[in-house]
Design an enzyme around this catalytic site. Structure first.
Site, mmCIF file in Angstrom:
data_model
loop_
_atom_site.group_PDB
_atom_site.id
_atom_site.type_symbol
_atom_site.label_atom_id
_atom_site.label_comp_id
_atom_site.label_asym_id
_atom_site.label_seq_id
_atom_site.Cartn_x
_atom_site.Cartn_y
_atom_site.Cartn_z
ATOM 1 N N GLU A 1 -19.691 12.224 3.014
ATOM 2 C CA GLU A 1 -19.464 13.586 3.507
ATOM 3 C C GLU A 1 -18.796 14.471 2.459
ATOM 4 O O GLU A 1 -17.818 15.150 2.731
ATOM 5 C CB GLU A 1 -18.646 13.547 4.800
ATOM 6 C CG GLU A 1 -19.339 12.746 5.890
ATOM 7 C CD GLU A 1 -18.640 12.787 7.243
ATOM 8 O OE1 GLU A 1 -17.411 12.907 7.270
ATOM 9 O OE2 GLU A 1 -19.341 12.669 8.261
ATOM 10 N N ASP B 1 -21.032 6.716 14.294
ATOM 11 C CA ASP B 1 -19.753 7.413 14.201
ATOM 12 C C ASP B 1 -18.999 7.510 15.518
ATOM 13 O O ASP B 1 -19.017 8.562 16.150
ATOM 14 C CB ASP B 1 -19.992 8.832 13.648
ATOM 15 C CG ASP B 1 -18.693 9.519 13.303
ATOM 16 O OD1 ASP B 1 -17.693 8.822 13.186
ATOM 17 O OD2 ASP B 1 -18.695 10.755 13.149
ATOM 18 N N GLU C 1 -12.460 12.132 19.611
ATOM 19 C CA GLU C 1 -13.332 13.166 19.024
ATOM 20 C C GLU C 1 -14.588 13.388 19.864
ATOM 21 O O GLU C 1 -15.021 14.520 20.053
ATOM 22 C CB GLU C 1 -13.715 12.749 17.597
ATOM 23 C CG GLU C 1 -14.710 13.683 16.936
ATOM 24 C CD GLU C 1 -15.080 13.270 15.511
ATOM 25 O OE1 GLU C 1 -14.495 12.307 14.979
ATOM 26 O OE2 GLU C 1 -15.967 13.924 14.928
HETATM 27 O O1 GCW Z 1 -16.191 11.177 12.744
HETATM 28 C C1 GCW Z 1 -16.447 11.885 11.573
HETATM 29 C C2 GCW Z 1 -15.618 13.104 11.745
HETATM 30 C C3 GCW Z 1 -15.006 13.623 10.481
HETATM 31 C C4 GCW Z 1 -14.350 12.448 9.759
HETATM 32 C C5 GCW Z 1 -15.415 11.416 9.419
HETATM 33 C C6 GCW Z 1 -14.838 10.170 8.751
HETATM 34 C C7 GCW Z 1 -12.340 12.399 8.460
HETATM 35 O O2 GCW Z 1 -16.372 14.091 12.387
HETATM 36 O O3 GCW Z 1 -14.072 14.624 10.845
HETATM 37 O O4 GCW Z 1 -13.654 12.861 8.608
HETATM 38 O O5 GCW Z 1 -16.061 11.001 10.572
HETATM 39 O O6 GCW Z 1 -14.606 9.207 9.456
HETATM 40 O O7 GCW Z 1 -14.631 10.167 7.557
#
Ligand code: GCW
Length: 697
Positions: free
Chosen positions: A287, A361, A389
């Site tokens: 990311e 995720d 989240e």
């Molecule tokens: O779950 C996703 C999130 C990001 C997060 C990323 C990760 C810290 O939307 O906000 O960043 O994973 O785990 O690196």
């Protein structure tokens, strides 16, 4: 007469207020029962003096009922304990033992372990026992943690915002540190120690290089000092490009000797300030974060270079496997395995690879990550998300114990009897490192986690990290009793609500294995229609693949073949929709809307049934909670009551928006008895939440 009656009823009210839950409780004390006002506290003796033992003694003096046996806190090698037959080896460094013993001719309760921290864990175990219905007369407790590292990951930024945090600003007031050590820092450490957590990563994995500059090292050192007597080590997230950003180097290439030397010197500087610093957590090439792949080097090259820097000081590196690249057309669910599996055996012995519980995720439900079991030569640390989240932030009630348990208990199919839990716990034959990490749900809110029930998620994470074999239901009971007191009606009702709550969220957000249908950025509400984001795998349409004919992601041989990353026995089960559990069906299969489920219903009918069930579960939770009004203090009762009303409204919103969208794709009527969505699809598409909390900016 009237006056007397009035007075006596006033008196009755006052007495009730003292004895009953009408008193306000702001949740600050968490599960750590309120201190008893002891007129004659139970004598607690220490065989030695240390800050940790003093804390343990204080906890027991406050908590034990008057008249209990005197207590001795003594390390297992204390000569006074010779002859008691305590098996020191079996307790390891952190295991505790609590028992009745004759010592020096007196009958005492002995709390022992190899180290002071083990004894502190034993003291907290006594408290837990007492506050969840245990008897003081009958204290015989023994427990040894199954993992070495039980760590919270704070996604806290230096400006005080918490990425994916829903409980206010960061706990750490970086501005007033290192001078002012807010009392909440010690309270945080105490809460963690009470459930066995022994490490904390202070800053976000999306890290700023400044966290590694001298002023921030001094601030971290101040926190480390507060945490030390509670057995909690500090770790920092390291930004891979820090040598460029704060070191003045031209590159961060892990194979460049100047880069390695910079990290070595940086580690030396940190250890001078924090002698027991735990090490680094790294999010690399994920990311948008920098990493070794930027230089054509591997994740192992990057991890090992950092590992060499902390190794002389006894430090470790936790290197995240959460990687997926916009340049890679492969199914996102496959990318981490593809990248990391070939590196098995190449990591230094003080590196753990940190693997999220599922391959995408932190969804409300995901099958376990195929890397568990696939890297036998590398210690893996499992990463769970405690902050919700994707499960309704702080307002929705979702007890995550069953989610954690489901993953931990999943057989990997690789070796006989192997489960995810056995991969991440201590092996008899030995990898030295093992552990569980949890993305914290803690902030500056008075109740720490944004709601009373979110505290349970912090609690269950710590307890399962200590021993993944514990049952999430038993832990819910334990938590409920310590949090709400010993009223069996409250405990039974609360536990029943908790145990169904996560499945309810699955039902109203993504039943039958659907995932990642969340609106852009904030991840709060529904957005199954979203298809305009730059990267394909950021769009919900990528995950559900719905069209006129059917829905679901084909991960079998005819599709991305992600199932081949699992052991053959597991892959075989997932290869056929008939043997795939319905809960994971559309994760692995693209099926026609009229596919027949085992009970004869069509897929569409079953999907709608589950959305409706999710909303109904929330309605039922509201009703259950309402019955507890006279039994729970007004402050906590009201907050939960309001939050459940919000959740009910929003479960309905999720269900309505999702069904409106699915119907726009498949053109099917709703099954008889199922209500039409309240609004048009357009209405749901127009909803915006520009200031939703926790969204990175
Ligand atoms: O779950 C996703 C999130 C990001 C997060 C990323 C990760 C810290 O939307 O906000 O960043 O994973 O785990 O690196």
């Amino acid at each position: 007469m009237k006056l007397i009656r009035r007075l006596s009823s006033l008196w009755a009210c006052a007495a009730l207020a003292l004895a009953s839950p009408a008193l306000a409780d702001d949740g600050y004390r968490l599960w750590l029962g309120s201190a008893r006002e002891q007129t004659s506290p139970v004598p607690v003796e220490l065989s030695d003096d240390s800050p940790t033992l003093r804390i343990a003694a204080e906890e027991l003096r406050r908590a034990l009922p008057a008249g209990s046996r005197p207590v001795l806190l003594a390390r297992a090698d204390d000569p006074a304990l010779a002859g008691l037959g305590i098996e020191r080896q079996a307790l390891g460094l952190e295991g505790y033992r609590v028992q009745r013993a004759m010592i020096g001719g007196r009958e005492m309760t002995l709390v022992t372990g190899a180290t002071d921290i083990a004894i502190l864990y034993g003291a907290f175990a006594v408290l837990r026992h007492m506050n969840s219905g245990g008897d003081a007369a009958d204290l015989a407790l023994i427990s040894v943690p199954k993992t070495r590292l039980r760590i919270l990951n704070h996604w806290d930024n230096l400006d005080g915002a918490v990425e994916r945090g829903y409980a206010g600003q960061s706990l750490w007031d970086w501005w007033t540190l290192p001078d002012f050590k807010h009392p909440r820092y010690a309270d945080y450490a105490r809460a963690n120690a009470s459930i066995g957590i022994n490490g904390t990563v202070l800053n976000n994995v999306n890290a700023k290089a400044q966290s590694l500059t001298a002023p921030y090292i001094a601030k971290a050192a101040a926190l480390a000092e507060v945490f030390r007597p509670y057995g909690i080590k500090i770790y920092l997230s390291a930004r891979f490009s820090a040598p460029i950003e704060i070191g003045g180097l031209k590159t961060a290439d892990p194979r460049d000797p100047a880069v390695a030397a910079w990290w070595k010197a940086k580690a030396g500087e940190i250890y001078r300030a924090i002698p027991d610093f735990g090490g680094f957590l790294v999010k690399a090439n994920s990311e948008g974060q920098p990493g070794p792949r930027d230089y054509g080097a591997s994740h192992a090259d990057g991890a090992n270079m950092l590992a060499a820097a902390v190794k002389p000081h006894g430090g470790i590196v936790m290197w995240r496997a959460f990687v997926y690249a916009d340049t890679d057309p492969e199914d996102r669910a496959k990318q981490a395995y593809t990248e990391f599996k070939p590196l098995d055996g190449q990591f230094a012995d003080n590196v753990l690879v940190q693997v999220k519980n599922g391959a995408i995720d932190f969804q409300p439900r995901e099958p376990f990550h195929p890397l568990f079991g696939a890297m036998p030569k590398t210690p893996l640390i499992a990463e769970f998300q405690i902050t919700k989240e994707y499960l309704g932030f702080a307002t929705h009630l979702a007890y995550l114990g069953p989610l954690f348990e489901e993953v931990l208990d999943a057989p990997t199919g690789v070796r006989r009897g192997e489960t995810v839990a056995s991969v991440i716990t201590d092996k008899a034959d030995g990898q030295a490192l093992s552990g569980m990490a949890g993305v914290a749900n803690i902030g500056r809110d008075r109740d720490w986690s944004g709601s009373t029930f979110n505290q349970a998620n912090w609690y269950v994470f710590g307890r399962l990290a200590w021993d993944p074999a514990l049952s999430s239901q038993a832990l819910a009971r334990e938590w409920a009793a310590q949090t709400f007191g010993d009223d069996p009606v409250v405990i039974d009702t609360v536990v029943a609500m908790m145990m169904r709550s996560r499945e309810a969220v699955v039902d109203y957000t993504g039943p039958l294995g659907l995932a990642h249908l969340f609106a852009t950025g904030h991840h709060y509400g529904p957005g199954p229609w979203v298809s305009d984001l730059a990267r394909p795998e950021w769009n919900p349409v990528y995950y559900h693949r719905a069209d006129k004919q059917g829905i679901g992601f084909d991960r079998t041989r005819t599709g991305s073949n992600a199932i081949a990353q699992y052991a053959p026995s597991i892959a075989r089960r997932y290869a056929d929709p008939r043997s795939t559990p319905p809960e994971e069906l559309l994760w692995f299969h693209h099926l026609p809307w009229d596919y027949r489920m085992a009970d004869g219903k069509t897929l569409w009918e079953e999907l709608v049934r589950r959305y409706d069930r999710g909303v109904a579960e929330v309605a039922a939770m509201r009703e259950q909670w309402a019955t507890l009004k006279p039994r729970i203090d007004a402050e906590r009762w009201t907050k939960t009551d309001v939050f459940l009303a919000v959740q009910h409204r929003e479960a309905q919103w999720w269900r309505d928006a999702s069904l409106a969208y699915w119907r726009s794709i498949n053109g099917l009527a709703l099954p008889a008895g199922s209500k039409a969505p309240e609004h048009s699809l357009e209405h749901y598409k127009q909803m915006r939440f520009p200031f939703a909390p926790g969204n990175p900016h």
